[in-house]
Scaffold this active site. Structure first.
Site, mmCIF file in Angstrom:
data_model
loop_
_atom_site.group_PDB
_atom_site.id
_atom_site.type_symbol
_atom_site.label_atom_id
_atom_site.label_comp_id
_atom_site.label_asym_id
_atom_site.label_seq_id
_atom_site.Cartn_x
_atom_site.Cartn_y
_atom_site.Cartn_z
ATOM 1 N N LYS A 66 -22.347 16.526 66.561
ATOM 2 C CA LYS A 66 -22.690 17.615 67.495
ATOM 3 C C LYS A 66 -24.192 17.597 67.773
ATOM 4 O O LYS A 66 -24.628 17.742 68.910
ATOM 5 C CB LYS A 66 -22.263 18.970 66.902
ATOM 6 C CG LYS A 66 -20.762 19.179 66.935
ATOM 7 C CD LYS A 66 -20.315 20.346 66.069
ATOM 8 C CE LYS A 66 -18.796 20.381 65.948
ATOM 9 N NZ LYS A 66 -18.307 21.303 64.938
ATOM 10 N N GLN A 92 -19.969 26.014 60.842
ATOM 11 C CA GLN A 92 -19.036 24.903 60.588
ATOM 12 C C GLN A 92 -18.037 25.280 59.487
ATOM 13 O O GLN A 92 -18.425 25.750 58.429
ATOM 14 C CB GLN A 92 -19.834 23.648 60.184
ATOM 15 C CG GLN A 92 -18.979 22.413 59.980
ATOM 16 C CD GLN A 92 -18.267 21.961 61.244
ATOM 17 O OE1 GLN A 92 -18.853 21.859 62.312
ATOM 18 N NE2 GLN A 92 -16.970 21.699 61.132
ATOM 19 N N ASP A 128 -17.873 28.484 69.807
ATOM 20 C CA ASP A 128 -16.709 27.836 69.186
ATOM 21 C C ASP A 128 -15.427 28.581 69.569
ATOM 22 O O ASP A 128 -14.331 28.031 69.438
ATOM 23 C CB ASP A 128 -16.861 27.839 67.655
ATOM 24 C CG ASP A 128 -16.950 26.439 67.079
ATOM 25 O OD1 ASP A 128 -16.738 25.471 67.837
ATOM 26 O OD2 ASP A 128 -17.231 26.317 65.870
#
Ligand code: NAD
Length: 293
Positions: A53, A97, A120
């Site tokens: 990412k 994450q 997200d």
């Protein structure tokens, strides 16, 4: 018949080119799109996702603010950090994450992210917006799969899509996205409680395998000409590889080549799309808009 191979790197590059242009235009106005990435612990797969990412954001010209925390960090500390990033006007997107250390409540962490920065799309607010067909951030993997299907001109509206997996990050948002009016698919979701998923997959025009089970979808489960989207990213031990493992998906890729109409590469199919859609969501957050599905 031989399946058309769906190459996610090519489709992802097209999306990233558009995001790069949007980023350059924002920078001309003095806005540097910025994603804060929080990684708690040392899970090797998570470290590798965060690295890919970071690379994508840097290539596009976005700012990547990476915050690494020990796996022992308390939930309160993590929530405090999220609150400070929520309040920071220079941060447009926040990504925590997962998986998180075991002592944390996943839903509480995801939902602590301000919905305007939830690139997200995992908070309760974002999940609700998606399910209700309202504007909001759509998780990168399902959103990326829709882009792949469109880029390869695979019809979605009126078609039967069978999803294997009902997780909150892939299966459920995928189903909620495909049944929205903009996409208009008929959706079946199979999971560990489905006695014989093959009964459903054999009827599918599109199969989306997101079960995390290597080789789950075999040729006898696929209708000739169906599109097969393999989300699975499984590390299978392999002594012949330098890393000691190889990556494989949820399908018997070789076995499906002669029956499927389309099939995604693994790796190089859905994975690059997840990252590309994340960068699109960060651009949306910086522009304060939501790209519709
Ligand atoms: P998960 O473990 O949270 O969920 C798996 C789901 O599959 C569960 O809902 C379970 O009910 C279902 N399932 C398990 N066995 C099944 C079976 N035999 N038949 C039907 N359903 C079954 O997993 P997840 O987080 O959704 O991830 C799924 C896979 O996708 C993993 O391999 C993961 O690494 C991969 N993944 C890839 C990307 C990407 O960008 N390519 C992104 C997210 C996840």
């Amino acid at each position: 018949m031989s399946a058309i191979i769906i190459d996610g790197k090519i489709t992802a590059a097209k999306i990233q080119e558009k995001v790069r242009k949007r980023t350059a235009a924002l920078k001309e106005k003095g806005i540097v799109p910025c994603l804060a990435v929080i990684l708690a612990g040392e899970d090797p797969a998570s470290v590798s996702y965060v690295t890919s990412k970071k690379k994508a954001l840097e290539e596009i010209g976005m700012e990547d603010r990476e915050i690494r925390l020990p796996g022992s960090v308390s939930e309160a500390e993590l929530l405090g950090l999220i609150a400070s990033l929520n309040a920071d006007p220079k941060v447009h997107g926040i990504l925590v994450q997962h998986p998180f250390p075991r002592h944390m409540d996943e839903e509480r962490i995801f939902s602590a992210v301000n919905p305007d920065k939830d690139v997200d799309g995992f908070s309760l607010a974002s999940a609700g917006n998606l399910a209700l067909g309202r504007p909001g951030f759509i998780p990168g993997t399902p959103f990326g799969i829709v882009h792949l299907l469109r880029d390869y001109q695979i019809p979605i509206a009126g078609r039967h899509v069978v999803i294997l997996g009902r997780s909150n990050i892939v299966g459920k948002p995928m189903a909620n996205l495909l049944v929205r009016r903009e996409l208009n698919a008929t959706v079946t979701v199979c999971h560990t409680g489905t006695p014989d998923p093959a009964v459903f997959t054999r009827q599918a025009d599109i199969i989306i395998a997101a079960a995390g089970k290597p080789g789950l979808v075999t040729a006898d489960m696929v209708k000739p000409g169906a599109a097969v989207i393999d989300v699975g990213m499984n590390r299978v031990p392999d002594a012949s590889k330098k890393k000691g493992y190889r990556l494989c998906g949820d399908t018997d890729y070789e076995g499906l080549l002669e029956i499927a109409g389309w099939i995604t590469k693994v790796p190089g199919g859905v994975g690059p799309m997840t990252v590309a859609m994340l960068t699109q969501n960060v651009a949306d957050a910086a522009e304060d808009i939501h790209t519709l599905p």
